[in-house]
Design an enzyme around this catalytic site. Sequence first.
Site, PDB file in Angstrom:
ATOM      1  N   ALA A 199     -15.659  13.843  -5.277  1.00  0.00           N
ATOM      2  CA  ALA A 199     -14.962  14.950  -4.612  1.00  0.00           C
ATOM      3  C   ALA A 199     -14.114  15.757  -5.592  1.00  0.00           C
ATOM      4  CB  ALA A 199     -14.088  14.403  -3.490  1.00  0.00           C
ATOM      5  N   ASN A 231      -7.576   9.297   6.175  1.00  0.00           N
ATOM      6  CA  ASN A 231      -6.739   8.615   5.192  1.00  0.00           C
ATOM      7  C   ASN A 231      -5.300   8.522   5.666  1.00  0.00           C
ATOM      8  OD1 ASN A 231      -9.063   8.622   3.747  1.00  0.00           O
ATOM      9  ND2 ASN A 231      -8.458  10.224   2.314  1.00  0.00           N
ATOM     10  N   VAL A 232      -4.665   7.434   5.282  1.00  0.00           N
ATOM     11  CA  VAL A 232      -3.274   7.204   5.689  1.00  0.00           C
ATOM     12  C   VAL A 232      -2.353   7.316   4.466  1.00  0.00           C
ATOM     13  CG1 VAL A 232      -3.881   5.807   7.702  1.00  0.00           C
ATOM     14  CG2 VAL A 232      -3.647   4.686   5.474  1.00  0.00           C
ATOM     15  N   SER A 248     -17.757   7.168   4.628  1.00  0.00           N
ATOM     16  CA  SER A 248     -19.015   6.471   4.899  1.00  0.00           C
ATOM     17  C   SER A 248     -19.539   6.817   6.291  1.00  0.00           C
ATOM     18  CB  SER A 248     -18.806   4.964   4.787  1.00  0.00           C
ATOM     19  OG  SER A 248     -17.782   4.561   5.667  1.00  0.00           O
ATOM     20  N   GLY A 308     -16.296  12.338   1.325  1.00  0.00           N
ATOM     21  CA  GLY A 308     -15.823  11.016   0.942  1.00  0.00           C
ATOM     22  C   GLY A 308     -15.618  10.040   2.079  1.00  0.00           C
ATOM     23  N   HIS A 310      -5.672   8.621  11.555  1.00  0.00           N
ATOM     24  CA  HIS A 310      -5.398   7.169  11.576  1.00  0.00           C
ATOM     25  C   HIS A 310      -3.949   6.826  11.238  1.00  0.00           C
ATOM     26  CE1 HIS A 310      -9.987   6.307  10.916  1.00  0.00           C
ATOM     27  NE2 HIS A 310      -9.708   6.711  12.129  1.00  0.00           N
ATOM     28  N   ARG A 365       0.845  -1.210   0.000  1.00  0.00           N
ATOM     29  CA  ARG A 365       0.000   0.000   0.000  1.00  0.00           C
ATOM     30  C   ARG A 365       0.875   1.254   0.000  1.00  0.00           C
ATOM     31  NH1 ARG A 365      -4.050  -0.217   4.726  1.00  0.00           N
ATOM     32  NH2 ARG A 365      -4.802   1.681   3.752  1.00  0.00           N
ATOM     33  N   PRO A 382     -20.992  10.796  -3.250  1.00  0.00           N
ATOM     34  CA  PRO A 382     -21.963  10.346  -4.259  1.00  0.00           C
ATOM     35  C   PRO A 382     -23.119   9.565  -3.649  1.00  0.00           C
ATOM     36  CG  PRO A 382     -19.763   9.420  -4.693  1.00  0.00           C
ATOM     37  CD  PRO A 382     -19.656  10.219  -3.444  1.00  0.00           C
TER      38      PRO A 382
HETATM   39  P1  OAD Z   1     -15.128   4.042   3.282  1.00  0.00           P
HETATM   40  O1  OAD Z   1     -14.597   3.135   2.242  1.00  0.00           O
HETATM   41  O2  OAD Z   1     -15.892   3.459   4.418  1.00  0.00           O
HETATM   42  O3  OAD Z   1     -16.103   5.085   2.597  1.00  0.00           O
HETATM   43  C1  OAD Z   1     -15.745   5.739   1.409  1.00  0.00           C
HETATM   44  C2  OAD Z   1     -16.827   6.732   1.096  1.00  0.00           C
HETATM   45  O4  OAD Z   1     -16.396   7.495  -0.020  1.00  0.00           O
HETATM   46  C3  OAD Z   1     -18.185   6.126   0.745  1.00  0.00           C
HETATM   47  O5  OAD Z   1     -19.199   6.779   1.479  1.00  0.00           O
HETATM   48  C4  OAD Z   1     -18.318   6.412  -0.759  1.00  0.00           C
HETATM   49  O6  OAD Z   1     -19.679   6.663  -1.127  1.00  0.00           O
HETATM   50  C5  OAD Z   1     -17.497   7.669  -0.891  1.00  0.00           C
HETATM   51  N1  OAD Z   1     -16.918   7.874  -2.221  1.00  0.00           N
HETATM   52  C6  OAD Z   1     -16.568   6.959  -3.157  1.00  0.00           C
HETATM   53  N2  OAD Z   1     -16.043   7.559  -4.244  1.00  0.00           N
HETATM   54  C7  OAD Z   1     -16.037   8.887  -3.986  1.00  0.00           C
HETATM   55  C8  OAD Z   1     -15.601  10.041  -4.704  1.00  0.00           C
HETATM   56  N3  OAD Z   1     -15.062   9.935  -5.904  1.00  0.00           N
HETATM   57  N4  OAD Z   1     -15.766  11.258  -4.120  1.00  0.00           N
HETATM   58  C9  OAD Z   1     -16.319  11.378  -2.877  1.00  0.00           C
HETATM   59  N5  OAD Z   1     -16.738  10.323  -2.167  1.00  0.00           N
HETATM   60  C10 OAD Z   1     -16.604   9.099  -2.692  1.00  0.00           C
HETATM   61  O7  OAD Z   1     -13.909   4.915   3.794  1.00  0.00           O
HETATM   62  P2  OAD Z   1     -13.783   5.804   5.107  1.00  0.00           P
HETATM   63  O8  OAD Z   1     -15.082   6.407   5.490  1.00  0.00           O
HETATM   64  O9  OAD Z   1     -12.626   6.687   4.893  1.00  0.00           O
HETATM   65  O10 OAD Z   1      -9.706   3.145   9.233  1.00  0.00           O
HETATM   66  O11 OAD Z   1     -13.384   4.694   6.177  1.00  0.00           O
HETATM   67  C11 OAD Z   1     -13.075   5.112   7.467  1.00  0.00           C
HETATM   68  C12 OAD Z   1     -12.045   4.229   8.087  1.00  0.00           C
HETATM   69  O12 OAD Z   1     -12.440   2.858   7.990  1.00  0.00           O
HETATM   70  C13 OAD Z   1     -10.707   4.232   7.390  1.00  0.00           C
HETATM   71  O13 OAD Z   1      -9.893   5.325   7.764  1.00  0.00           O
HETATM   72  C14 OAD Z   1     -10.091   2.960   7.881  1.00  0.00           C
HETATM   73  C15 OAD Z   1     -11.275   2.012   7.800  1.00  0.00           C
HETATM   74  O14 OAD Z   1     -11.353   1.075   8.779  1.00  0.00           O
HETATM   75  C16 OAD Z   1      -8.513   2.677   9.644  1.00  0.00           C
HETATM   76  O15 OAD Z   1      -7.721   2.159   8.884  1.00  0.00           O
HETATM   77  C17 OAD Z   1      -8.265   2.893  11.096  1.00  0.00           C
END
Ligand code: OAD
Length: 242
Positions: A233, A104-105, A191, A189, A121, A71, A216
């Site tokens: 985004a 994001n990492v 969830s 962006g 994170h 990664r 979206p």
């Molecule tokens: P997710 O994968 O849970 O959510 C991604 C979000 O981005 C979803 O709501 C999509 O609808 C949205 N999305 C997809 N494409 C997009 C775009 N082009 N523009 C805008 N939005 C878009 O990711 P996170 O919410 O970041 O934690 O997940 C949170 C945490 O869960 C992560 O940091 C990670 C994971 O466990 C750790 O690693 C500690």
Amino acid sequence: MDPDTKAARALLGTAARVAVLTGAGVSAESGIPTFRDAMSGHWARFRPEDLASPAAYARDPDTVWAWYAGRYRDVTAAQPNPAHAALAAFERRLGEGFLLATQNVDGLHARAGSERLLELHGNLGRARCEVCGAVSALPPPEAFEPPPRCGCGARMRPHIVWFGEYLDPAVLDRAAAAFAAADAALVVGTSAHVHPAAGLALETLRAGGAVIEVNPEQTELSPHAAVCLRGAAAAVLPALLQ
Ligand code: OAD
């Protein structure tokens, strides 16, 4: 300009303090898979508890390091996209009233020029000593042989918050204070599933500020948002923040 973008621009235009929370979606257009998007997400191919937890690392550190090294290589090869750039430019205009907290990492916000930045994170490009806790940057991917060793001689682990671990309390406190003080919270962006990050925008709401969501898809945060901008985004943010 559509009415939602206009409303969101009006909220941001009058806000002296803006706190931003980003998730994996902000890096989607940089080619980095999100976590929960069914077909392409990391977790569709791997069970998180097999890779991103203290127990997984204790059981099989080589496999966990191999996954993180891959990664790290991928995000180093990726480029920030117009969403990262728009946030960095907005920060330069707003100055001290701005804070960006990212889940994001991948390090892309920093590479795009964001400075008032909290990486909640952790970061794929750093490792932390398992014994003395020292944090250091990894060498470039082509020169990196996991696992890294600390100056004290001990093995280092990825500098990432894993499942079952707590966020750095000092970092979380700074983020919570910025969201509570914000006139507007911009949530992009994510969830909004993973706490405590997902709860930050609620601090803004509780203190009387407004939430703008860019995603979206509908999320658990959507019903609380004053405006939801449904789009990618990299397309929405440059228009919103110009
Ligand atoms: P997710 O994968 O849970 O959510 C991604 C979000 O981005 C979803 O709501 C999509 O609808 C949205 N999305 C997809 N494409 C997009 C775009 N082009 N523009 C805008 N939005 C878009 O990711 P996170 O919410 O970041 O934690 O997940 C949170 C945490 O869960 C992560 O940091 C990670 C994971 O466990 C750790 O690693 C500690």
